[in-house]
Design a protein around this motif. Structure first.
Motif, short mmCIF file in Angstrom:
data_model
loop_
_atom_site.label_atom_id
_atom_site.label_comp_id
_atom_site.label_asym_id
_atom_site.label_seq_id
_atom_site.Cartn_x
_atom_site.Cartn_y
_atom_site.Cartn_z
N VAL A 18 18.88 36.63 70.75
CA VAL A 18 19.83 37.28 69.85
C VAL A 18 19.23 38.54 69.24
O VAL A 18 18.06 38.84 69.39
CB VAL A 18 20.22 36.31 68.71
CG1 VAL A 18 20.96 35.10 69.27
CG2 VAL A 18 19.00 35.90 67.91
N ILE A 19 20.08 39.26 68.53
CA ILE A 19 19.65 40.43 67.78
C ILE A 19 19.40 40.00 66.34
O ILE A 19 20.19 39.23 65.77
CB ILE A 19 20.73 41.53 67.85
CG1 ILE A 19 20.79 42.08 69.28
CG2 ILE A 19 20.47 42.65 66.84
CD1 ILE A 19 21.96 43.01 69.53
N GLN A 44 16.52 37.37 57.58
CA GLN A 44 17.18 37.53 58.88
C GLN A 44 18.70 37.35 58.80
O GLN A 44 19.21 36.49 58.08
CB GLN A 44 16.63 36.49 59.87
CG GLN A 44 15.20 36.72 60.30
CD GLN A 44 14.74 35.64 61.26
OE1 GLN A 44 15.55 34.90 61.83
NE2 GLN A 44 13.44 35.55 61.45
N GLU A 45 19.39 38.18 59.58
CA GLU A 45 20.81 37.98 59.85
C GLU A 45 20.98 38.11 61.36
O GLU A 45 20.55 39.10 61.96
CB GLU A 45 21.68 39.01 59.12
CG GLU A 45 23.18 38.72 59.28
CD GLU A 45 24.02 39.52 58.31
OE1 GLU A 45 23.45 40.22 57.46
OE2 GLU A 45 25.26 39.46 58.42
N ILE A 46 21.54 37.09 61.97
CA ILE A 46 21.59 37.00 63.43
C ILE A 46 22.91 37.55 63.97
O ILE A 46 23.99 37.25 63.46
CB ILE A 46 21.42 35.53 63.89
CG1 ILE A 46 20.14 34.93 63.28
CG2 ILE A 46 21.38 35.45 65.41
CD1 ILE A 46 18.87 35.69 63.63
N PHE A 47 22.81 38.37 65.06
CA PHE A 47 24.00 38.92 65.72
C PHE A 47 23.92 38.66 67.21
O PHE A 47 22.84 38.64 67.80
CB PHE A 47 24.08 40.44 65.46
CG PHE A 47 24.16 40.82 64.02
CD1 PHE A 47 23.03 41.31 63.37
CD2 PHE A 47 25.33 40.69 63.31
CE1 PHE A 47 23.09 41.66 62.03
CE2 PHE A 47 25.41 41.04 61.98
CZ PHE A 47 24.28 41.52 61.32
N SER A 48 25.07 38.49 67.81
CA SER A 48 25.12 38.21 69.25
C SER A 48 25.02 39.48 70.08
O SER A 48 24.65 39.44 71.25
CB SER A 48 26.40 37.45 69.60
OG SER A 48 27.54 38.21 69.22
N ASN A 49 25.37 40.62 69.49
CA ASN A 49 25.29 41.88 70.22
C ASN A 49 25.18 43.05 69.24
O ASN A 49 25.35 42.88 68.02
CB ASN A 49 26.51 42.07 71.13
CG ASN A 49 27.82 41.95 70.37
OD1 ASN A 49 28.07 42.70 69.44
ND2 ASN A 49 28.65 40.98 70.78
N GLU A 50 24.90 44.25 69.77
CA GLU A 50 24.69 45.41 68.92
C GLU A 50 25.97 45.82 68.19
O GLU A 50 25.92 46.28 67.05
CB GLU A 50 24.17 46.58 69.75
CG GLU A 50 22.75 46.40 70.23
CD GLU A 50 22.19 47.67 70.87
OE1 GLU A 50 21.93 48.65 70.12
OE2 GLU A 50 22.03 47.68 72.10
N ALA A 88 12.21 29.78 66.53
CA ALA A 88 12.24 29.59 67.98
C ALA A 88 13.67 29.57 68.50
O ALA A 88 13.96 30.05 69.59
CB ALA A 88 11.53 28.28 68.33
N LYS A 89 14.55 29.04 67.68
CA LYS A 89 15.96 28.96 68.06
C LYS A 89 16.54 30.36 68.28
O LYS A 89 17.26 30.63 69.24
CB LYS A 89 16.76 28.24 66.98
CG LYS A 89 18.24 28.07 67.31
CD LYS A 89 18.95 27.31 66.20
CE LYS A 89 20.43 27.14 66.50
NZ LYS A 89 21.13 26.43 65.43
N ALA A 90 16.18 31.29 67.35
CA ALA A 90 16.70 32.65 67.47
C ALA A 90 16.19 33.33 68.72
O ALA A 90 16.93 33.98 69.44
CB ALA A 90 16.30 33.45 66.23
N VAL A 91 14.87 33.17 69.00
CA VAL A 91 14.29 33.81 70.17
C VAL A 91 14.89 33.25 71.45
O VAL A 91 15.18 33.97 72.39
CB VAL A 91 12.74 33.62 70.17
CG1 VAL A 91 12.16 34.18 71.45
CG2 VAL A 91 12.14 34.31 68.96
N ALA A 92 15.06 31.92 71.48
CA ALA A 92 15.57 31.27 72.68
C ALA A 92 16.97 31.77 73.02
O ALA A 92 17.33 31.88 74.19
CB ALA A 92 15.59 29.76 72.48
N ARG A 93 17.75 32.10 72.03
CA ARG A 93 19.13 32.55 72.27
C ARG A 93 19.17 34.04 72.62
O ARG A 93 20.23 34.58 72.90
CB ARG A 93 19.96 32.30 71.01
CG ARG A 93 20.26 30.83 70.77
CD ARG A 93 20.85 30.60 69.40
NE ARG A 93 22.00 31.47 69.15
CZ ARG A 93 22.51 31.71 67.94
NH1 ARG A 93 21.94 31.17 66.89
NH2 ARG A 93 23.56 32.49 67.82
#
Length: 317
Positions: free
Chosen positions: A269-270, A296-302, A262-267
């Motif tokens: 993020v990619i 998963q690996e989380i990124f702030s932008n493409e 949920a944290k990832a979706v709320a932010r």
């Protein structure tokens, strides 16, 4: 309305099986078999596989035999005669010898290096509680007809021919044993002799599926994610049957991937998938919610994802 209810129930059953989590080890399988399949069978029902004895559960997956309940007399091994063990209806020695891992180092090597062997070893459709002494005497013998000779275990009618290396289970379970054997050979692509096929086909005809066997199948299916088609009647064994090998499609049972946190979706993020090296946008990418958390690996932008060696998933619109 009635059709809608039936369809809904069918969907519920299919969904339930799809979400099943088969055990991945023999140790786990024994505990699950106790708690989810045979939990109420210790003092009721068919009894143990070979002698029909009642027992009392002890520990995570063991039990103590009630010899008086079935007229059991110890042949030679008192300690094993007093305890429940988990019999592989198709012995691990038999299915193991049809795997390359066994040739390379025996059962330990198979457990360590062959996920298909581990799946077979932990398959609940092949496990049944048994008097330990009879389990030991049966060893890795094939099933057969054992003629003559004195009873080995008191009132227990299962017979073992040590010279011919053959075991004949009591009549009450011959059909169950046959259909479980068909299942294992069909699911995992094993090779069965013509003589063994003919014998088990006869037992299958002579001893139809019982009420308990159907219940056993139903309980086991909830864990394994599928039924034994030779119990449900969806499949029948004929001489020269060609196994469908469904157990070899996926080397090991896998859990359905969980959605991202949920944290990832709320932010907003990619999400990158470490396995595929693809990244997914929170909008217009159908697989965004299907990447397992462990991958998963989380990124702030493409740009950050691309710099890390990822490329956009091809199904993103």
């Amino acid at each position: 309305m009635k059709r809608l209810i039936v369809a809904s129930l069918a969907t519920l059953v299919i969904t339930s099986l799809a979400l099943a989590e088969p055990p991945s080890t023999f140790t786990a399988a024994k505990a699950i078999a106790k708690n989810k399949v045979f939990y109420d069978q210790a003092s009721t029902g068919l009894g143990d596989l070979y002698c029909g004895c009642a027992w009392k559960w002890v520990g995570k997956s063991g039990g103590r035999i009630d010899a008086a309940s079935c007229g059991y007399d110890t042949r030679a091994q008192q300690t094993r005669a007093e305890r429940i063990e988990w019999e592989h209806i198709v012995p691990a020695w038999i299915f193991g010898h049809q795997r390359q891992c066994w040739q390379n180092g025996g059962r330990k090597h198979c457990v360590a290096d062959d996920p298909v062997f581990r799946a077979m070893e932990a398959d609940l459709f092949n496990l049944y509680p048994s008097v330990g002494e009879v389990n030991g005497d049966r060893s890795n013998y094939q099933y057969g007809l054992v003629a003559g000779g004195a009873a080995l275990y008191g009132a227990c009618t299962t017979r073992v021919d040590f010279k011919a290396r053959s075991a004949e289970p009591r009549d009450e379970v011959k059909g169950l044993v046959a259909r479980s054997t068909f299942y294992m050979y069909d699911r995992y692509g094993l090779t069965m002799s013509r003589q063994q096929q003919q014998l088990l086909m006869a037992w299958d005809r002579q001893h139809p599926v019982s009420t308990w066997e159907r219940e056993w199948d139903s309980r086991t299916a909830k864990v394994m994610g599928h039924h034994n088609p030779f119990i449900t009647g969806e499949r029948a064994w004929t001489l020269g049957h060609k196994p469908l090998r469904e157990g070899l499609v996926s080397l090991l049972p896998t859990k359905i991937a969980a959605p991202p946190s949920a944290k990832a979706v709320a932010r907003d993020v990619i999400i990158g998938n470490r396995n595929s090296r693809l990244y997914h946008l929170p909008q217009d990418c159908p697989s965004y919610a299907k990447v397992a958390p462990k991958n998963q690996e989380i990124f702030s932008n493409e740009s950050a994802a691309i710099a890390a060696g990822y490329r956009k998933a091809g199904n993103c619109r």
